[in-house]
Design an enzyme around this catalytic site. Structure first.
Site, PDB file in Angstrom:
ATOM      1  N   HIS A  64       0.830  -1.213   0.000  1.00  0.00           N
ATOM      2  CA  HIS A  64       0.000   0.000   0.000  1.00  0.00           C
ATOM      3  C   HIS A  64       0.865   1.264   0.000  1.00  0.00           C
ATOM      4  O   HIS A  64       1.802   1.362   0.795  1.00  0.00           O
ATOM      5  CB  HIS A  64      -0.917   0.006   1.222  1.00  0.00           C
ATOM      6  N   PRO A  65       0.524   2.211  -0.864  1.00  0.00           N
ATOM      7  CA  PRO A  65       1.271   3.475  -0.864  1.00  0.00           C
ATOM      8  C   PRO A  65       0.909   4.291   0.380  1.00  0.00           C
ATOM      9  O   PRO A  65      -0.223   4.210   0.861  1.00  0.00           O
ATOM     10  CB  PRO A  65       0.768   4.176  -2.128  1.00  0.00           C
ATOM     11  N   ARG A  71      -7.975   7.994  -6.509  1.00  0.00           N
ATOM     12  CA  ARG A  71      -9.359   8.431  -6.255  1.00  0.00           C
ATOM     13  C   ARG A  71      -9.637   8.473  -4.753  1.00  0.00           C
ATOM     14  O   ARG A  71     -10.215   9.411  -4.220  1.00  0.00           O
ATOM     15  CB  ARG A  71     -10.346   7.446  -6.912  1.00  0.00           C
ATOM     16  N   GLU A  72      -9.202   7.445  -4.080  1.00  0.00           N
ATOM     17  CA  GLU A  72      -9.459   7.347  -2.633  1.00  0.00           C
ATOM     18  C   GLU A  72      -8.733   8.450  -1.868  1.00  0.00           C
ATOM     19  O   GLU A  72      -9.297   9.108  -0.997  1.00  0.00           O
ATOM     20  CB  GLU A  72      -9.019   5.968  -2.124  1.00  0.00           C
ATOM     21  N   GLN A  73      -7.476   8.670  -2.217  1.00  0.00           N
ATOM     22  CA  GLN A  73      -6.717   9.678  -1.482  1.00  0.00           C
ATOM     23  C   GLN A  73      -7.217  11.086  -1.820  1.00  0.00           C
ATOM     24  O   GLN A  73      -7.308  11.943  -0.944  1.00  0.00           O
ATOM     25  CB  GLN A  73      -5.214   9.516  -1.762  1.00  0.00           C
ATOM     26  N   VAL A  92      -2.135   1.819   7.148  1.00  0.00           N
ATOM     27  CA  VAL A  92      -3.186   1.642   6.138  1.00  0.00           C
ATOM     28  C   VAL A  92      -4.536   1.975   6.754  1.00  0.00           C
ATOM     29  O   VAL A  92      -4.863   1.528   7.843  1.00  0.00           O
ATOM     30  CB  VAL A  92      -3.204   0.195   5.586  1.00  0.00           C
ATOM     31  N   LEU A  93      -5.263   2.800   6.027  1.00  0.00           N
ATOM     32  CA  LEU A  93      -6.585   3.254   6.497  1.00  0.00           C
ATOM     33  C   LEU A  93      -7.473   3.405   5.279  1.00  0.00           C
ATOM     34  O   LEU A  93      -7.021   3.834   4.228  1.00  0.00           O
ATOM     35  CB  LEU A  93      -6.398   4.612   7.175  1.00  0.00           C
ATOM     36  N   ALA A  94      -8.723   3.046   5.388  1.00  0.00           N
ATOM     37  CA  ALA A  94      -9.659   3.211   4.266  1.00  0.00           C
ATOM     38  C   ALA A  94      -9.943   4.701   4.122  1.00  0.00           C
ATOM     39  O   ALA A  94     -10.789   5.260   4.838  1.00  0.00           O
ATOM     40  CB  ALA A  94     -10.943   2.428   4.526  1.00  0.00           C
TER      41      ALA A  94
HETATM   42  N1  LIG Z   1      -1.742   3.623   3.212  1.00  0.00           N
HETATM   43  C1  LIG Z   1      -3.046   3.665   2.858  1.00  0.00           C
HETATM   44  O1  LIG Z   1      -3.933   3.568   3.690  1.00  0.00           O
HETATM   45  N2  LIG Z   1      -3.308   3.813   1.523  1.00  0.00           N
HETATM   46  C2  LIG Z   1      -4.595   3.896   1.059  1.00  0.00           C
HETATM   47  N3  LIG Z   1      -5.749   3.849   1.705  1.00  0.00           N
HETATM   48  C3  LIG Z   1      -6.782   3.972   0.789  1.00  0.00           C
HETATM   49  O2  LIG Z   1      -7.961   4.001   1.033  1.00  0.00           O
HETATM   50  N4  LIG Z   1      -6.252   4.081  -0.449  1.00  0.00           N
HETATM   51  C4  LIG Z   1      -4.889   4.048  -0.343  1.00  0.00           C
HETATM   52  O3  LIG Z   1      -4.031   4.154  -1.229  1.00  0.00           O
END
Ligand SMILES: NC(=O)NC1=NC(=O)NC1=O
Length: 174
Positions: free
Chosen positions: A67-68, A86-88, A120-122
């Site tokens: 995950h970036p 899109r998410e970010q 990582v987080l949505a």
């Molecule tokens: N490190 C992350 O949480 N990355 C991300 N979360 C998302 O919802 N999209 C991502 O790229």
């Protein structure tokens, strides 16, 4: 949910469509394909999640490492996947000021140093105001608990991406 079309996909089509449900982990879609036919979208989602849950810890951490960072280098360089961008963007992470970006970079570095994988987080369920606080809070969690929490976020991202794919690709039923 018109799962007939999903169940009729050959391997290549299936991985083309579902290969990024879990960020940069097309192997998961490749494995899930062999579980077809899927009775509905929940069944399809269940197989994605079961694959993640069945992995050894090294594999689960590997998923997280694909995950970036939120508002990280890849966002700056424009190398995010379409879904991630899109998410970010939706969470306002593309319009941070320098101080916000620096703060997140510092927290991300601390988190990665402590746990050995990225935070990582949505992002679609969060926003630019909440991310730093959530990162700082989870930074204090015990490693074993944090691995579970992070994988939970991977699943939330996957669930939302599956819903987009099944809805957008005309696969959504009544
Ligand atoms: N490190 C992350 O949480 N990355 C991300 N979360 C998302 O919802 N999209 C991502 O790229």
């Amino acid at each position: 949910m018109d799962m007939e079309k999903v169940n009729s996909m050959d391997f290549g089509e299936f991985v083309d469509v579902f290969g990024n449900v879990v960020e940069r982990c097309p192997l998961i879609a490749a494995a899930v394909w062999s579980q077809r036919p899927f009775s509905n979208s929940e069944d399809l989602e269940k197989h994605f999640f079961a694959f993640i849950d069945a992995l050894p810890q090294s594999g689960q951490e590997g998923i997280l490492r694909c995950h970036p960072d939120l508002a990280g280098r890849e966002l700056q360089q424009g190398t995010l996947t379409a879904e991630s961008r899109r998410e970010q963007r939706g969470a306002g992470l593309m319009s941070l000021d320098a101080a916000e970006r620096l703060r997140l970079a510092e927290l991300n570095a601390q988190y990665r140093a402590r746990f050995g994988f990225p935070f990582v987080l949505a992002a679609r369920l969060s926003d630019r105001a909440a991310v730093p606080g959530e990162l700082a809070r989870r930074l204090q969690r015990p490693p074993a608990e944090e691995l579970c929490t992070a994988l939970g976020e991977v699943k939330k991202i996957g669930r939302l991406r599956l819903a987009d794919l099944l809805g957008a690709a005309g696969l959504a039923g009544p």
